[in-house]
Design a protein around this motif. Structure first.
Motif, mmCIF file in Angstrom:
data_model
loop_
_atom_site.group_PDB
_atom_site.id
_atom_site.type_symbol
_atom_site.label_atom_id
_atom_site.label_comp_id
_atom_site.label_asym_id
_atom_site.label_seq_id
_atom_site.Cartn_x
_atom_site.Cartn_y
_atom_site.Cartn_z
ATOM 1 N N GLY A 38 13.931 1.804 -5.264
ATOM 2 C CA GLY A 38 14.274 0.744 -3.961
ATOM 3 C C GLY A 38 12.866 0.477 -3.217
ATOM 4 N N GLU A 39 12.842 -0.395 -2.339
ATOM 5 C CA GLU A 39 11.521 -0.890 -1.651
ATOM 6 C C GLU A 39 10.918 0.391 -0.973
ATOM 7 O OE1 GLU A 39 10.266 -3.985 1.712
ATOM 8 O OE2 GLU A 39 12.402 -3.840 0.996
ATOM 9 N N GLY A 40 9.570 0.363 -1.221
ATOM 10 C CA GLY A 40 8.857 1.377 -0.648
ATOM 11 C C GLY A 40 8.457 2.725 -1.485
ATOM 12 N N ARG A 41 9.062 2.578 -2.636
ATOM 13 C CA ARG A 41 9.155 3.771 -3.426
ATOM 14 C C ARG A 41 7.753 4.183 -3.871
ATOM 15 N NH1 ARG A 41 11.961 3.780 -9.677
ATOM 16 N NH2 ARG A 41 11.494 5.962 -10.154
ATOM 17 N N ILE A 42 7.415 5.347 -3.885
ATOM 18 C CA ILE A 42 5.963 5.753 -4.299
ATOM 19 C C ILE A 42 5.882 5.721 -6.198
ATOM 20 C CG2 ILE A 42 4.546 7.584 -4.641
ATOM 21 C CD1 ILE A 42 5.459 8.599 -1.977
ATOM 22 N N ARG A 43 4.815 4.906 -6.476
ATOM 23 C CA ARG A 43 4.738 4.648 -7.867
ATOM 24 C C ARG A 43 3.422 5.112 -8.368
ATOM 25 N NH1 ARG A 43 8.515 0.590 -9.216
ATOM 26 N NH2 ARG A 43 9.795 -0.040 -7.075
ATOM 27 N N ALA A 44 2.688 5.543 -7.315
ATOM 28 C CA ALA A 44 1.366 6.045 -7.807
ATOM 29 C C ALA A 44 0.787 7.468 -7.032
ATOM 30 C CB ALA A 44 0.168 5.114 -7.883
ATOM 31 N N LEU A 45 0.269 8.374 -7.380
ATOM 32 C CA LEU A 45 0.075 9.570 -6.696
ATOM 33 C C LEU A 45 -1.545 9.946 -6.758
ATOM 34 C CD1 LEU A 45 1.299 11.593 -4.678
ATOM 35 C CD2 LEU A 45 1.869 13.003 -6.690
ATOM 36 N N VAL A 46 -2.099 10.093 -5.680
ATOM 37 C CA VAL A 46 -3.350 10.749 -5.604
ATOM 38 C C VAL A 46 -3.601 12.027 -5.031
ATOM 39 C CG1 VAL A 46 -5.758 10.194 -4.834
ATOM 40 C CG2 VAL A 46 -4.441 8.353 -5.378
ATOM 41 N N THR A 47 -4.139 12.811 -5.782
ATOM 42 C CA THR A 47 -4.116 14.107 -5.224
ATOM 43 C C THR A 47 -5.295 14.997 -5.491
ATOM 44 O OG1 THR A 47 -3.009 16.426 -5.033
ATOM 45 C CG2 THR A 47 -2.809 15.357 -7.062
ATOM 46 N N PRO A 60 0.782 -1.245 -0.118
ATOM 47 C CA PRO A 60 -0.012 0.128 -0.040
ATOM 48 C C PRO A 60 0.783 1.302 -0.174
ATOM 49 C CG PRO A 60 -0.200 -1.312 2.079
ATOM 50 C CD PRO A 60 0.509 -2.136 1.259
ATOM 51 N N ASP A 61 1.955 1.357 0.403
ATOM 52 C CA ASP A 61 2.917 2.380 0.655
ATOM 53 C C ASP A 61 3.491 2.879 -0.880
ATOM 54 O OD1 ASP A 61 2.542 2.879 3.335
ATOM 55 O OD2 ASP A 61 4.200 2.058 3.750
ATOM 56 N N ALA A 62 2.950 2.137 -1.844
ATOM 57 C CA ALA A 62 3.580 2.230 -2.960
ATOM 58 C C ALA A 62 2.784 3.627 -3.722
ATOM 59 C CB ALA A 62 3.356 1.000 -4.011
ATOM 60 N N VAL A 63 1.741 3.814 -2.907
ATOM 61 C CA VAL A 63 0.638 4.954 -3.491
ATOM 62 C C VAL A 63 0.936 6.050 -2.593
ATOM 63 C CG1 VAL A 63 -1.773 5.516 -3.793
ATOM 64 C CG2 VAL A 63 -1.128 3.230 -4.234
ATOM 65 N N GLY A 64 0.994 7.222 -3.051
ATOM 66 C CA GLY A 64 1.332 8.435 -2.098
ATOM 67 C C GLY A 64 0.013 9.110 -2.372
ATOM 68 N N ILE A 65 -0.527 9.935 -1.259
ATOM 69 C CA ILE A 65 -1.443 10.880 -1.348
ATOM 70 C C ILE A 65 -0.997 12.415 -0.706
ATOM 71 C CG2 ILE A 65 -3.731 11.356 -0.302
ATOM 72 C CD1 ILE A 65 -4.384 8.621 0.188
ATOM 73 N N VAL A 66 -1.626 13.402 -1.601
ATOM 74 C CA VAL A 66 -1.126 14.754 -1.449
ATOM 75 C C VAL A 66 -2.601 15.437 -1.218
ATOM 76 C CG1 VAL A 66 0.027 16.773 -2.368
ATOM 77 C CG2 VAL A 66 0.873 14.640 -2.877
ATOM 78 N N LEU A 67 -2.717 16.090 -0.104
ATOM 79 C CA LEU A 67 -4.032 16.907 0.164
ATOM 80 C C LEU A 67 -3.456 18.229 0.307
ATOM 81 C CD1 LEU A 67 -5.647 14.978 3.171
ATOM 82 C CD2 LEU A 67 -6.020 14.850 0.635
ATOM 83 N N GLU A 82 11.673 12.979 -3.815
ATOM 84 C CA GLU A 82 12.561 11.842 -3.745
ATOM 85 C C GLU A 82 12.013 10.804 -3.265
ATOM 86 O OE1 GLU A 82 15.102 13.602 -0.679
ATOM 87 O OE2 GLU A 82 13.919 12.827 1.107
ATOM 88 N N GLU A 83 10.762 10.458 -2.791
ATOM 89 C CA GLU A 83 10.209 9.475 -2.408
ATOM 90 C C GLU A 83 9.725 8.827 -3.839
ATOM 91 O OE1 GLU A 83 10.210 7.481 0.312
ATOM 92 O OE2 GLU A 83 11.252 9.025 1.134
ATOM 93 N N ILE A 84 9.420 9.656 -4.915
ATOM 94 C CA ILE A 84 8.975 9.142 -6.033
ATOM 95 C C ILE A 84 10.188 8.652 -6.866
ATOM 96 C CG2 ILE A 84 7.965 9.812 -8.256
ATOM 97 C CD1 ILE A 84 6.048 11.783 -6.576
ATOM 98 N N GLU A 85 11.268 9.599 -6.966
ATOM 99 C CA GLU A 85 12.301 9.387 -8.014
ATOM 100 C C GLU A 85 13.542 8.288 -7.305
ATOM 101 O OE1 GLU A 85 13.874 13.319 -8.019
ATOM 102 O OE2 GLU A 85 12.305 13.833 -9.767
ATOM 103 N N THR A 86 13.502 7.942 -6.156
ATOM 104 C CA THR A 86 14.526 7.277 -5.679
ATOM 105 C C THR A 86 14.186 5.858 -5.621
ATOM 106 O OG1 THR A 86 15.473 8.876 -4.149
ATOM 107 C CG2 THR A 86 16.194 6.947 -3.640
#
Length: 389
Positions: A380-389, A95-102, A374-378
């Motif tokens: 490795g394990e836990g990298r953000i691969r999808a973004l919801v905003t 689940p941490d592959a998804v990032g959320i921006v509010l 950097e969480e999107i671009e770096t």
């Protein structure tokens, strides 16, 4: 020409707007004088809504990437694409592959406040980033550490205070922030009409500074030094008076020791404020029948923002002005429960987890926006691969 009454969602002032409509376009925006909250106030952001609406780069419908290009799509196509792509991604990477921006409009509309928690809960991601980490998180941290609740933020009793000290805020342009009241500018003018004192600490001579009895043009970023010197002066000149708060407050002697070296003469050059002025500010604060210290964005978006925000409330406490009429009050929400201290053993905590790349601590479950790229671009394990905003 048709008009529509709306609420501006761009900040917590949520001012009423009268919009002029031509077809499907907004062509004009002015403050709604009948709005019981803003009473006709409008800031430059609200006035610019027609330009935002007409911006050629503004999205007016969903775009779906096909063959390497973003193409217009229906909402049904867009939601089907999201469902088809996001579930396999979570199944493979967690689940941490998804990032959320509010951002601000998520917080300042009813729907925006109700639905994001449901989405966050459904996705189960811990990668939540918000606008709060850009402008006000130091206040949440200091309130959490001082009062046990990050949302227990005291605000000045504008209508009854005799002395108001403002740092890093310009409510004549913003209509107030983290302290929102109908006709905030008018209330400041009323303070002066009834014989009260308004002091503004700000590097710029803002509209609010021009209204004030005294404008202190501090060096940018030196708020914590000035505030520490004010606290030092209260102790040095025996001006502290906690009043009824005395039975509820711990750590006064520790604060005295912490500011022992911050004499006005020691910080004057770094603040660009002379020592005599610093002492006068402290004496006036202590001598006023009621007083409140209020700091906002300018005192938060600096290197020592959390310390400065803590010192704001330390001053309110040491002068006996916290949680009293005419001082700094804990406001009650019309919809949310009143702030309350955590139970025994459950105090405010931060840094329960850290961002993957630069190890920034979370606060209130939120990670700082500065870490998002950097969480999107770096890799490795836990990298953000999808973004919801």
């Amino acid at each position: 020409m048709p008009t529509a009454l709306r609420i501006c969602p761009l900040c917590e002032a949520t001012c009423g707007l009268t919009l002029t409509i031509e077809g499907s376009r907004v062509t004009g925006a002015r403050g709604d004088r009948e709005d019981v909250f803003s009473q006709g106030f409008i800031c430059p952001k609200g006035a610019a809504l027609p330009e935002v609406d007409a911006d050629p780069d503004r999205l007016r419908g969903p775009l779906v990437r096909k063959d390497g290009r973003l193409q217009e799509a229906t909402w049904e196509e867009a939601f089907d694409t999201i469902a088809a792509r996001i579930r396999p991604l979570i199944e493979e990477y967690g689940p941490d592959a998804v990032g959320i921006v509010l951002g601000n409009p998520n917080v300042h509309t009813m729907a925006g406040a109700l639905y994001p928690p449901l989405l966050i809960g459904a996705l189960r991601t811990r990668n939540l980033f918000t606008a709060s980490t850009i402008d006000q998180m130091p206040k949440h941290v200091s309130s959490g550490l001082l009062f046990g609740d990050p949302f227990a933020i005291p605000v000045p009793d504008l209508d009854r205070t005799d002395h108001l000290l403002i740092l890093g805020a310009n409510p004549l342009d913003s209509n107030g922030s983290l302290c929102t009241a109908p006709d905030f500018p008018g209330r400041l003018k009323a303070l002066r009409r009834r014989g009260g004192t308004l002091t503004v600490v700000d590097p710029r001579r803002t509209r609010t500074a021009r209204l004030a009895d005294r404008h202190v043009a501090i060096r940018p970023g030196a708020d914590a030094l000035l505030l520490a010197a004010l606290v030092h002066t209260l102790f040095e000149e025996d001006l502290t008076d906690l009043g009824p708060l005395a039975a509820q407050v711990e750590g006064v002697e520790e604060v005295r020791e912490a500011v022992r070296d911050f004499r006005p003469e020691a910080v004057a050059e770094a603040c660009d404020v002379d020592a005599d002025t610093i002492r006068v500010l402290a004496r006036e604060l202590a001598a006023a029948p009621t007083a409140a210290v209020y700091g906002r964005m300018g005192s938060s978006t600096v290197a020592h923002g959390t310390l400065g925000n803590w010192l704001v409330d330390v001053l309110n406490i040491l002068t006996g002005n916290l949680d009293r009429a005419g001082g700094a009050l804990f406001p009650l929400s019309a919809t949310a429960p009143a702030p309350r201290p955590a139970g025994p053993g459950r105090g405010f905590a931060l840094g329960r987890r850290h961002s993957r790349v630069s190890h920034h601590p979370e606060v209130k479950g939120e990670l700082p926006m500065v870490a998002l790229a950097e969480e999107i671009e770096t890799p490795g394990e836990g990298r953000i691969r999808a973004l919801v905003t």
